[in-house]
Scaffold this active site. Structure first.
Site, short mmCIF file in Angstrom:
data_model
loop_
_atom_site.label_atom_id
_atom_site.label_comp_id
_atom_site.label_asym_id
_atom_site.label_seq_id
_atom_site.Cartn_x
_atom_site.Cartn_y
_atom_site.Cartn_z
N ARG A 1 -1.69 -7.83 -13.92
CA ARG A 1 -1.93 -7.97 -15.36
C ARG A 1 -3.38 -7.63 -15.67
O ARG A 1 -4.26 -7.86 -14.84
CB ARG A 1 -1.61 -9.38 -15.83
CG ARG A 1 -0.13 -9.73 -15.68
CD ARG A 1 0.11 -11.18 -16.01
NE ARG A 1 1.45 -11.57 -15.63
CZ ARG A 1 2.50 -11.62 -16.48
NH1 ARG A 1 2.36 -11.30 -17.73
NH2 ARG A 1 3.69 -12.00 -16.06
N HIS B 1 -8.78 -1.45 -5.85
CA HIS B 1 -7.83 -0.43 -6.34
C HIS B 1 -7.54 0.55 -5.21
O HIS B 1 -8.47 1.01 -4.54
CB HIS B 1 -8.44 0.30 -7.54
CG HIS B 1 -7.51 1.30 -8.14
ND1 HIS B 1 -6.40 0.92 -8.88
CD2 HIS B 1 -7.46 2.65 -8.05
CE1 HIS B 1 -5.73 2.00 -9.24
NE2 HIS B 1 -6.35 3.06 -8.76
C1 GRF Z 1 -3.18 -3.28 -2.99
O1 GRF Z 1 -2.86 -1.96 -2.65
C2 GRF Z 1 -4.29 -3.33 -4.01
O2 GRF Z 1 -5.22 -2.30 -3.86
C3 GRF Z 1 -3.55 -3.15 -5.31
O3 GRF Z 1 -2.36 -3.88 -5.14
C4 GRF Z 1 -2.04 -3.95 -3.74
C5 GRF Z 1 -1.90 -5.39 -3.40
O4 GRF Z 1 -1.46 -5.59 -2.10
N1 GRF Z 1 -4.36 -3.59 -6.41
P1 GRF Z 1 -1.50 -7.03 -1.45
O5 GRF Z 1 -0.67 -7.95 -2.38
O6 GRF Z 1 -2.92 -7.49 -1.38
O7 GRF Z 1 -0.87 -6.89 -0.11
#
Ligand code: GRF
Length: 207
Positions: free
Chosen positions: A96, A114
């Site tokens: 969100r 990201h």
């Molecule tokens: C990761 O790829 C992060 O960069 C993105 O969402 C994903 C989350 O993965 N924002 P996790 O839940 O930390 O395994």
């Protein structure tokens, strides 16, 4: 603030970055401690690791609108973070856009990770976007959170090569490995107060 800064991680899903942060910061030489997980989704896998590792977890209903949060949920998260004396919020797969009270109170003290080299491939599925576009190099970015979507000042980026046979899935896997290294590094720099933001640029004090 005590000597160690206190971190809250906000997640919506699997929670591998939450785990990487919690593990890195559990080392007593690390200048920060992960004390709280907040999720918007009671089924988030991240909750499993929180309970296994004894980290407090809170579930906050952020409303039905995908990708956004209600003002009440933002206030409630801000209150929870105040109660736990949180110094730094790390978004890790929190699905969100953070706004309102929470962002106001934690401006300059909220980070996001990201899965692409910003400013390319903002928003959802950065890895799939990179494959579609045909880039030869992608990676991950840890940045401060501002009002935009993936637009805040950049702290750390790590790269991975994109090979001919890569798919969104295989690239995601490679990037995730780098994410788990990048996030703790960025948090350490923040905790050591070595990050200075000037305009869009983040300068890292070396000592
Ligand atoms: C990761 O790829 C992060 O960069 C993105 O969402 C994903 C989350 O993965 N924002 P996790 O839940 O930390 O395994």
């Amino acid at each position: 603030m005590g000597t160690d800064i206190k971190i809250a991680v906000l997640a919506s899903g699997r929670g591998s970055n939450f785990r990487a942060l919690a593990e890195a910061t559990s080392d007593e030489r690390f200048p920060a401690e992960t004390v709280l997980l907040i999720v918007d989704n009671p089924d988030a896998g991240a909750l499993v690791y929180a309970s296994e590792s004894g980290i407090a977890a809170e579930i906050v209903d952020c409303g039905k609108r995908k990708g956004s949060m209600t003002p009440e949920s933002s206030e409630s998260m801000a209150e929870i973070c105040a109660r736990y004396e949180i110094d730094l919020i790390c978004l890790a797969g929190f699905m969100r856009i953070v706004k309102g009270e929470l962002l106001d109170r934690y401006s300059g003290r909220m980070l996001n990770i990201h899965p692409a080299l910003l400013p390319s491939f903002k928003g959802l599925d950065g890895q799939g976007q990179a494959i579609e576009y045909g880039v030869r190099v992608s990676g991950c970015t840890v940045h401060f959170v501002d009002k935009g979507i993936d637009t805040g000042a950049i702290i750390i980026q790590k790269t991975v090569p994109v090979e001919n046979d890569d798919t969104a899935e295989s690239l995601s896997k490679k990037i995730l490995g780098e994410e788990h290294r990048a996030y703790p590094e960025a948090v350490r720099l923040f905790a050591e107060r070595r990050l200075k933001i000037r305009g869009r640029r983040v300068f890292i004090d070396d000592e």
